[in-house]
Design a protein around this motif. Sequence first.
Motif, mmCIF file in Angstrom:
data_model
loop_
_atom_site.group_PDB
_atom_site.id
_atom_site.type_symbol
_atom_site.label_atom_id
_atom_site.label_comp_id
_atom_site.label_asym_id
_atom_site.label_seq_id
_atom_site.Cartn_x
_atom_site.Cartn_y
_atom_site.Cartn_z
ATOM 1 N N GLN A 192 0.832 -1.208 0.000
ATOM 2 C CA GLN A 192 0.000 0.000 0.000
ATOM 3 C C GLN A 192 0.863 1.253 0.000
ATOM 4 O OE1 GLN A 192 -2.408 -0.748 3.465
ATOM 5 N NE2 GLN A 192 -4.060 -1.717 2.274
ATOM 6 N N ASP A 193 1.928 1.253 0.786
ATOM 7 C CA ASP A 193 2.855 2.391 0.818
ATOM 8 C C ASP A 193 3.520 2.589 -0.537
ATOM 9 O OD1 ASP A 193 2.254 2.840 3.476
ATOM 10 O OD2 ASP A 193 4.086 1.891 4.260
ATOM 11 N N LEU A 194 3.927 1.490 -1.156
ATOM 12 C CA LEU A 194 4.555 1.561 -2.473
ATOM 13 C C LEU A 194 3.567 2.102 -3.509
ATOM 14 C CD1 LEU A 194 7.012 1.016 -4.237
ATOM 15 C CD2 LEU A 194 6.193 -1.334 -4.527
ATOM 16 N N THR A 195 2.341 1.597 -3.474
ATOM 17 C CA THR A 195 1.304 2.066 -4.401
ATOM 18 C C THR A 195 1.048 3.553 -4.203
ATOM 19 O OG1 THR A 195 0.263 -0.112 -4.418
ATOM 20 C CG2 THR A 195 -1.075 1.742 -5.150
ATOM 21 N N SER A 196 0.947 3.961 -2.953
ATOM 22 C CA SER A 196 0.720 5.373 -2.645
ATOM 23 C C SER A 196 1.889 6.229 -3.122
ATOM 24 C CB SER A 196 0.525 5.543 -1.134
ATOM 25 O OG SER A 196 0.380 6.891 -0.802
ATOM 26 N N GLY A 197 3.100 5.744 -2.912
ATOM 27 C CA GLY A 197 4.292 6.482 -3.354
ATOM 28 C C GLY A 197 4.335 6.630 -4.862
ATOM 29 N N VAL A 198 3.998 5.571 -5.579
ATOM 30 C CA VAL A 198 3.987 5.617 -7.041
ATOM 31 C C VAL A 198 2.905 6.584 -7.528
ATOM 32 C CG1 VAL A 198 3.502 4.282 -9.126
ATOM 33 C CG2 VAL A 198 5.002 3.333 -7.364
ATOM 34 N N GLN A 199 1.730 6.553 -6.915
ATOM 35 C CA GLN A 199 0.655 7.470 -7.308
ATOM 36 C C GLN A 199 1.062 8.917 -7.069
ATOM 37 O OE1 GLN A 199 -2.644 5.911 -5.017
ATOM 38 N NE2 GLN A 199 -3.383 4.681 -6.744
ATOM 39 N N THR A 200 1.709 9.173 -5.938
ATOM 40 C CA THR A 200 2.184 10.524 -5.636
ATOM 41 C C THR A 200 3.212 10.976 -6.672
ATOM 42 O OG1 THR A 200 1.793 10.196 -3.272
ATOM 43 C CG2 THR A 200 3.308 11.963 -3.891
ATOM 44 N N LEU A 201 4.146 10.103 -6.986
ATOM 45 C CA LEU A 201 5.175 10.425 -7.982
ATOM 46 C C LEU A 201 4.549 10.710 -9.344
ATOM 47 C CD1 LEU A 201 8.157 10.665 -8.752
ATOM 48 C CD2 LEU A 201 8.153 8.193 -9.171
ATOM 49 N N LEU A 202 3.598 9.884 -9.750
ATOM 50 C CA LEU A 202 2.931 10.094 -11.040
ATOM 51 C C LEU A 202 2.162 11.419 -11.050
ATOM 52 C CD1 LEU A 202 1.655 6.496 -11.851
ATOM 53 C CD2 LEU A 202 3.508 7.732 -12.972
ATOM 54 N N GLN A 203 1.516 11.751 -9.944
ATOM 55 C CA GLN A 203 0.787 13.019 -9.875
ATOM 56 C C GLN A 203 1.747 14.199 -9.967
ATOM 57 O OE1 GLN A 203 -2.636 13.458 -9.834
ATOM 58 N NE2 GLN A 203 -2.022 15.569 -10.247
ATOM 59 N N GLN A 204 2.882 14.114 -9.292
ATOM 60 C CA GLN A 204 3.892 15.171 -9.361
ATOM 61 C C GLN A 204 4.415 15.338 -10.789
ATOM 62 O OE1 GLN A 204 6.773 13.868 -6.475
ATOM 63 N NE2 GLN A 204 5.682 14.810 -4.752
ATOM 64 N N MET A 205 4.661 14.215 -11.450
ATOM 65 C CA MET A 205 5.133 14.276 -12.839
ATOM 66 C C MET A 205 4.076 14.905 -13.735
ATOM 67 S SD MET A 205 7.082 10.602 -13.201
ATOM 68 C CE MET A 205 7.282 10.764 -14.957
ATOM 69 N N GLN A 206 2.820 14.519 -13.536
ATOM 70 C CA GLN A 206 1.746 15.088 -14.343
ATOM 71 C C GLN A 206 1.640 16.593 -14.115
ATOM 72 O OE1 GLN A 206 -2.075 13.244 -13.794
ATOM 73 N NE2 GLN A 206 -3.105 14.625 -15.206
ATOM 74 N N ASP A 207 1.760 17.017 -12.871
ATOM 75 C CA ASP A 207 1.710 18.446 -12.557
ATOM 76 C C ASP A 207 2.857 19.199 -13.232
ATOM 77 O OD1 ASP A 207 -0.524 17.895 -10.995
ATOM 78 O OD2 ASP A 207 0.570 17.998 -9.084
ATOM 79 N N LYS A 208 4.054 18.617 -13.199
ATOM 80 C CA LYS A 208 5.207 19.262 -13.842
ATOM 81 C C LYS A 208 5.018 19.342 -15.351
ATOM 82 C CE LYS A 208 8.665 18.221 -10.348
ATOM 83 N NZ LYS A 208 9.923 17.535 -10.027
ATOM 84 N N PHE A 209 4.532 18.270 -15.959
ATOM 85 C CA PHE A 209 4.290 18.292 -17.407
ATOM 86 C C PHE A 209 3.222 19.316 -17.761
ATOM 87 C CE2 PHE A 209 6.173 13.905 -17.671
ATOM 88 C CZ PHE A 209 7.218 14.250 -18.506
ATOM 89 N N GLN A 210 2.181 19.418 -16.944
ATOM 90 C CA GLN A 210 1.125 20.404 -17.210
ATOM 91 C C GLN A 210 1.680 21.822 -17.118
ATOM 92 O OE1 GLN A 210 -2.114 19.668 -18.183
ATOM 93 N NE2 GLN A 210 -2.103 21.836 -18.679
ATOM 94 N N THR A 211 2.530 22.073 -16.120
ATOM 95 C CA THR A 211 3.155 23.387 -15.973
ATOM 96 C C THR A 211 4.025 23.707 -17.188
ATOM 97 O OG1 THR A 211 3.145 23.193 -13.570
ATOM 98 C CG2 THR A 211 4.688 24.777 -14.522
ATOM 99 N N MET A 212 4.827 22.735 -17.607
ATOM 100 C CA MET A 212 5.680 22.942 -18.784
ATOM 101 C C MET A 212 4.839 23.169 -20.027
ATOM 102 S SD MET A 212 8.824 20.235 -17.975
ATOM 103 C CE MET A 212 8.620 19.493 -19.532
ATOM 104 N N PHE A 213 3.769 22.401 -20.192
ATOM 105 C CA PHE A 213 2.872 22.547 -21.336
ATOM 106 C C PHE A 213 2.275 23.955 -21.355
ATOM 107 C CE2 PHE A 213 -1.456 22.367 -23.035
ATOM 108 C CZ PHE A 213 -1.213 21.893 -24.304
#
Length: 76
Positions: A10-31
């Motif tokens: 569960q911790d690993l899943t949560s960590g991966v989801q957080t990382l993916l959300q951060q990446m999506q936010d960064k890509f949206q900002t760059m876009f």
Amino acid sequence: MAEAELKTVQDLTSGVQTLLQQMQDKFQTMFDQIIGRIDDMSSRIDGLEKNIADLMTQAGVEELDGESKIPATQKS
């Protein structure tokens, strides 16, 4: 599965989801930044085209759809 393993998964899943959300936010900002810069460049190009057209008019030069430009005073 033992409780400890379930917690780790569960911790690993949560960590991966957080990382993916951060990446999506960064890509949206760059876009958004890229689109903003493209809009700025478009406005600048429009301004340059207008200035060039004004200068050509002041110089007495006509645009002939891709053909060479001839000063109006040199036409026969």
